[in-house]
Design an enzyme around this catalytic site. Structure first.
Site, mmCIF file in Angstrom:
data_model
loop_
_atom_site.group_PDB
_atom_site.id
_atom_site.type_symbol
_atom_site.label_atom_id
_atom_site.label_comp_id
_atom_site.label_asym_id
_atom_site.label_seq_id
_atom_site.Cartn_x
_atom_site.Cartn_y
_atom_site.Cartn_z
ATOM 1 C CD GLU A 206 3.516 42.728 37.629
ATOM 2 O OE1 GLU A 206 2.588 42.715 36.804
ATOM 3 O OE2 GLU A 206 4.303 41.788 37.800
ATOM 4 C CG ASP B 69 -0.971 44.081 27.674
ATOM 5 O OD1 ASP B 69 -1.163 43.422 28.724
ATOM 6 O OD2 ASP B 69 0.006 44.822 27.499
#
Lengths: 406, 267
Positions: B50, B61
């Site tokens: 990824e 995040d």
């Protein structure tokens, strides 16, 4: 499929939570179901008489509604044109319109059985309102605030702590409202099962823009009745400042069907025209997705969110509530801007001529209101929503003067 | 025809192996090192990679990947650069690469143009953090036309009905978010992970990769044992990149190799 068509498919996938093309629910999968639950709880509460009654009582007895619609005689005289009425949201409990939404949502949080409340705040007005209702109902309260905003709104930081809230400074990005929302969303996604996110403006993923509008529409509902009772007519215009846009959507909603009433949102023109120097999303923004909603966003050509600037922390935000984007594209509402300097001038003007110290956010609306009064001329009538009081801003204004920047 | 991701996961299953899907942020610390990292990760045996598109507001995040985004954006890395570096790495190694992005940079680039360019670059798929499944179907079709998968996420908060629906429309593999929260290393695999894997397995045979918080062999073995085809490792790797800079490619290669090797210990 052309690119427009792919985008179209993305935006029309679910009809719920959209205002024309704008709005929606662009969030991580973890938040989809919690937002569904919130939507269901809100829809239920909206139709529940006992909920509405409890909210009305709190608004009246705890917050002091209805707020007055006040004829600003000496401001009108100064402008020399249309008569200016001020909707006095600054007189509500905690000193801004934010209490309306905080009370509505805290009742909802209680219904949902949540014990922990989190919120973001820019100018600190929403943080204070949230800390206040949490104190009132005995709930744990954590408020995220950009480190830069904590500096310029130190009084509100102290107020929140006094009310028993924990204020967490956010050091990421531009250290302002946008970064506080990111951090609140990170907290929410982590503690989602027991935590209620009490978002303060008419932005974010569905159902927030609709829910916050419904809790703020009391501003316009009252104003409309008051102006009819007082003047026997509707105003020619309703003017409000627009950061995320909650006070403006609250002031506008009741007047949307009245086609002859101009609805005017005033954005922060900041210190200049370049990207990064203002927060005028409708002048420099491009439609995109920030923090869960599709609306106008100040961004660079790579889709990175731009820095913003405004003397008022509450208007210093890169996107704008999706319903405003829709009203603007429909041509139903107009959006203009006032610069830092114009807002500061209006701050002084209202203080001196009416004995009312306005919040720097609301000063943007006052500034444009004076211009518009001249444009409309004598015989005209307008309402300016005075969304908050300016006690929190006196240090900022004083230090700007000392710095000779004004 | 089968996609690159399907092939990669089919191969795992045929050989009875479990996989590792590393995540790194493109342009951190710079694009040259990103290329070296991709090659190193492929050499270490990554099932797929990824590749994060840096974004100014990565709300899903934790601090480690936030800092990686800041480092990448400090020298102006954009989506075009990310696709180019992926293109080079695919040519050099053949590893399937999935673009991992927030929605706004993709919207600004143009979704159709992205499908075109990513397809031409030989990428394997796209994952969009803030694009829920119900809004994704049009984009998914456009990607499929270019043999790209749109990787879907499921979370501990997803209902049974949603999981079934997502699985039905998903291709490539399912990304199971092991814990409610943001990305970042955690010491243990959350109790949510096993429960979620069970719920997914009830409705689909699609390959499943488990991510969020996995940083060591113990957690990886636990996730594999609970039925995951692969584990996704992000923040732990990004931390190594932060620490080792230009030396990181060797470090991450070794890290992936050791993770993969740990499955043999038990067998």
């Amino acid at each position: 499929m052309k690119d427009g068509a792919v985008l179209e498919s993305l935006l029309s996938a679910s009809g719920e939570g959209y205002f024309g093309h704008f709005g929606g629910r662009f969030v991580a999968e973890t938040l989809v179901e919690p937002l569904e639950e919130l939507t269901a709880a809100f829809d239920q509460a909206r139709d529940d008489e006992s909920f509405q009654r409890e909210l009305s009582e709190l608004l009246a007895e705890y917050s002091g509604r209805p707020t007055p619609l006040y004829y600003a005689e000496r401001l009108t005289e100064y402008a020399g044109g249309a008569r200016i009425l001020l909707k006095r949201e600054d007189l509500g409990h905690t000193g801004s319109h934010k209490i309306n939404n905080a009370l509505g949502q805290v009742l909802l949080a209680r219904r949902m059985g949540k014990q922990r409340i989190i919120a973001e705040t820019g100018a600190g007005q929403h943080g204070v309102a949230t800390a206040t209702v949490c104190a009132r109902f005995g709930l744990e309260c954590v408020v995220y605030m950009g480190a830069e905003d904590m500096k310029r709104q130190a009084l509100n930081v102290f107020r929140m702590r006094l009310l028993g809230a924990e204020v967490r400074g956010v050091e990421a990005g531009s250290k302002t409202l946008k970064d506080a929302i990111n951090e609140a969303m990170r907290d929410w996604v982590t503690n989602v099962r027991e935590t209620y996110y009490l978002l303060g403006s008419a932005l974010g993923p569905h159902p927030y823009p609709t829910m916050v509008r419904e809790f703020q529409r009391v501003i316009g509902d009252e104003s409309r009745q008051q102006v009819l009772a007082r003047e026997g007519r509707l105003p020619d215009a309703v003017v409000a400042c627009v950061g995320g846009g909650s006070n403006a959507i609250g002031a506008f909603t009741a007047f949307v069907p009245d086609k002859n009433v101009r609805l005017i949102g005033v954005e922060a023109g900041g210190r200049g025209e370049s990207l990064g120097d203002h927060a005028a999303r409708f002048r420099g923004g491009v439609p995109g997705v920030l923090q869960g909603t599709y609306s106008y966003v100040l961004q660079d050509e790579d889709g990175q969110i731009a820095a913003t600037h405004s003397v008022s922390a509450g208007l210093d935000y890169a996107s704008v509530g999706p319903e405003h984007a829709h009203l603007r594209d429909l041509g139903r509402a107009e959006y203009v801007s006032a610069t830092d300097a114009e807002a500061l001038e209006a701050f002084d003007l209202l203080s001196r001529r009416e004995g009312i110290i306005p919040a720097l956010e609301s000063s943007h609306a006052v500034s444009y209101g004076v211009k518009l009064a001249r444009e409309l001329g004598k015989g005209g009538l307008m309402i300016v929503n005075l969304s908050g009081r300016g006690d929190k801003d006196v240090n900022t204004v004083a230090s700007l003067r000392e710095g000779g920047k004004q | 025809m089968t996609t690159r991701l399907q092939n990669a996961f089919n191969e795992l299953r045929e050989t009875g192996c479990k996989g590792v899907v590393p995540f790194i942020t493109a342009g951190d610390p710079d694009l040259e090192t990103t290329y070296e990292l991709l090659v190193g990760l492929a050499r270490g045996g990554a099932t797929a990679i990824e590749l994060g598109v840096p974004f100014s507001d990565p709300a899903a995040d934790g601090p480690v990947i936030q800092r990686a985004c800041e480092r990448a954006l400090a020298h102006g890395v954009n989506l075009k650069d990310v696709i180019e570096v992926a293109d080079c790495a695919v040519q050099a190694t053949g590893v399937p690469i999935v673009l991992f992005s927030y929605l706004n940079p993709l919207l600004r680039y143009g979704l159709e143009k992205l499908a075109q360019d990513a397809g031409r670059a030989g990428l394997a798929g796209v994952l969009v953090t803030d694009l829920p499944a119900e809004a994704a179907q049009g984009f998914s079709r456009v990607l499929h036309r270019r043999d790209l998968d749109l990787v879907s996420l499921v979370a501990p908060t997803s209902t049974e009905q949603r999981i079934a629906q997502i699985a039905q429309n998903a291709t490539g593999f399912l990304y199971a978010i092991s814990v409610t929260g943001v990305t970042g290393t955690r010491h243990q695999l959350s109790a949510d992970a096993g429960a979620l894997l069970k719920r997914i397995r009830r409705v689909t045979d699609l390959p499943v990769a488990v991510g969020f918080g996995i940083s060591n062999t113990m957690q990886a073995r636990e996730a594999w044992a609970q039925g995951a085809d692969a584990v996704i490792v992000g923040s732990a790797l990004v931390r190594k990149i932060e620490e080792f800079g230009a030396q990181a490619p060797v470090e991450v290669e070794r890290f992936v190799r050791e993770l993969l090797a740990s499955q043999a210990v038990e067998a």
